[in-house]
Enzyme design. Structure first.
Site, PDB file in Angstrom:
ATOM      1  CB  THR A   1      34.387  53.629  23.447  1.00 57.72           C
ATOM      2  OG1 THR A   1      35.739  53.736  23.935  1.00 57.72           O
ATOM      3  CG2 THR A   1      33.710  54.987  23.551  1.00 57.72           C
TER       4      THR A   1
ATOM      5  CG  ASP B   1      40.499  45.878  36.234  1.00 55.34           C
ATOM      6  OD1 ASP B   1      41.743  45.767  36.260  1.00 55.34           O
ATOM      7  OD2 ASP B   1      39.910  46.785  35.631  1.00 55.34           O
TER       8      ASP B   1
ATOM      9  CG  ASP C   1      41.286  47.762  39.407  1.00 55.24           C
ATOM     10  OD1 ASP C   1      42.150  48.665  39.318  1.00 55.24           O
ATOM     11  OD2 ASP C   1      40.104  47.903  39.050  1.00 55.24           O
TER      12      ASP C   1
ATOM     13  NE  ARG D   1      38.648  46.793  28.436  1.00 53.73           N
ATOM     14  CZ  ARG D   1      37.751  45.841  28.514  1.00 53.73           C
ATOM     15  NH1 ARG D   1      37.453  45.129  27.446  1.00 53.73           N
ATOM     16  NH2 ARG D   1      37.127  45.577  29.626  1.00 53.73           N
TER      17      ARG D   1
HETATM   18  C1  PRP Z   1      42.938  45.403  30.626  1.00 53.95           C
HETATM   19  C2  PRP Z   1      43.878  44.272  30.292  1.00 53.95           C
HETATM   20  C3  PRP Z   1      44.118  44.479  28.821  1.00 53.95           C
HETATM   21  C4  PRP Z   1      42.802  45.007  28.345  1.00 53.95           C
HETATM   22  C5  PRP Z   1      42.066  43.892  27.649  1.00 53.95           C
HETATM   23  O1  PRP Z   1      43.626  46.581  30.779  1.00 53.95           O
HETATM   24  O2  PRP Z   1      45.036  44.269  31.053  1.00 53.95           O
HETATM   25  O3  PRP Z   1      45.155  45.396  28.538  1.00 53.95           O
HETATM   26  O4  PRP Z   1      42.065  45.421  29.507  1.00 53.95           O
HETATM   27  O5  PRP Z   1      40.894  44.339  27.087  1.00 53.95           O
HETATM   28  P1  PRP Z   1      40.654  44.400  25.517  1.00 53.95           P
HETATM   29  O6  PRP Z   1      41.111  43.092  24.956  1.00 53.95           O
HETATM   30  O7  PRP Z   1      39.164  44.588  25.405  1.00 53.95           O
HETATM   31  O8  PRP Z   1      41.424  45.571  24.961  1.00 53.95           O
HETATM   32  P2  PRP Z   1      42.926  47.951  31.220  1.00 53.95           P
HETATM   33  O9  PRP Z   1      42.539  48.733  30.008  1.00 53.95           O
HETATM   34  O10 PRP Z   1      41.861  47.665  32.221  1.00 53.95           O
HETATM   35  O11 PRP Z   1      44.119  48.763  31.862  1.00 53.95           O
HETATM   36  P3  PRP Z   1      45.026  48.421  33.148  1.00 53.95           P
HETATM   37  O12 PRP Z   1      45.905  47.253  32.799  1.00 53.95           O
HETATM   38  O13 PRP Z   1      45.789  49.687  33.314  1.00 53.95           O
HETATM   39  O14 PRP Z   1      44.114  48.126  34.312  1.00 53.95           O
HETATM   40  N1  URA Z   2      40.398  43.519  31.328  1.00 56.16           N
HETATM   41  C1  URA Z   2      40.424  42.888  32.521  1.00 56.16           C
HETATM   42  O1  URA Z   2      41.289  43.191  33.382  1.00 56.16           O
HETATM   43  N2  URA Z   2      39.510  41.942  32.780  1.00 56.16           N
HETATM   44  C2  URA Z   2      38.576  41.598  31.866  1.00 56.16           C
HETATM   45  O2  URA Z   2      37.767  40.698  32.155  1.00 56.16           O
HETATM   46  C3  URA Z   2      38.548  42.265  30.632  1.00 56.16           C
HETATM   47  C4  URA Z   2      39.484  43.222  30.396  1.00 56.16           C
END
Ligand code: PRP
Ligand code: URA
Length: 209
Positions: A108, A200, A203, A104
């Protein structure tokens, strides 16, 4: 109305509470994600078709049941969905595994794709898409668009924590895809994080913050 199952089993709810705590470290967080996924997977595959098979026990030959029908494919959304893979494969070891890389944009909140690879014959498989967090729904919708473009039809979406905004967006975009989650939380905050959520997920699984 959204096709959603929220698991209210006490063990799942207990583990979700520990997962949320900021005092839970990376190792325990990973273990909990796996355990909760395993418990949810068990229940969300309740509709797997069975076939009769003949088995010879040490006592006699008997007709009994085994899983039939479409082979399972799981598709974690990278990165955080990777944390859920072992939970599924610990009870369905033969599951094939695809990957969809999305992150994400922090400004945005739009999902950006960086990697996609699906198992063969995806159109014949029961597919479970895995991502611990359903926030705006953008990542889940993009992943499901991709899978459907490649022929996937029989799809379930499994997450641990879902925001009402994500549930609405996902079920409007893909009304045929049932959603399984362990908690429907209150809302998104101004940064697109789920409240109360768990922070997150990527993380916390990988120890990157
Ligand atoms: C997080 C999570 C989802 C997304 C959810 O991933 O694991 O994939 O955000 O958010 P959304 O419903 O608003 O799209 P992130 O983009 O942080 O990537 P990561 O898993 O690599 O940390
Ligand atoms: N992605 C995450 O990992 N945590 C949130 O709360 C939203 C999106």
């Amino acid at each position: 109305m959204a096709n959603i199952t929220i698991f209210d089993h006490p063990l799942i709810q207990h583990k979700i509470s520990v997962l949320r705590s900021e005092d839970t470290g990376n190792k325990e967080f990973r273990e909990l994600v796996k355990e909760i996924t395993m418990l949810m997977c068990y229940e969300s595959l309740r509709d797997l078709p069975l076939k009769d098979v003949t088995v010879k026990t040490p006592i006699t030959e008997t007709v009994t049941k085994m899983v039939d029908g479409p082979k399972l494919a799981i598709v974690p959304i990278l990165r955080a969905g990777l944390g859920m893979v072992d939970g599924v494969t610990s009870i369905v070891p033969a599951a094939r595994i695809g990957h969809i890389g999305l992150y994400r944009d922090e400004e945005t909140l739009e999902p950006h794709e960086y990697y996609c690879k699906l198992p063969p014959n995806i159109e014949k498989r029961q597919i479970i898409v895995l991502d611990p967090m359903l926030a705006t729904g953008g990542s889940a919708i993009a992943a499901l668009n991709f899978i459907k473009q490649h022929g996937g039809k029989n799809i379930k979406f499994m997450c641990l924590i879902a925001a009402p905004e994500g549930i609405k967006a996902l079920s409007e975009a893909h009304p045929d895809v049932p959603i399984f989650c362990a908690s429907k939380d209150e809302k998104l905050n101004e940064k697109g994080y789920i409240v109360p959520g768990l922070g997150d997920a990527g993380d916390r699984i990988f120890g990157t913050k």
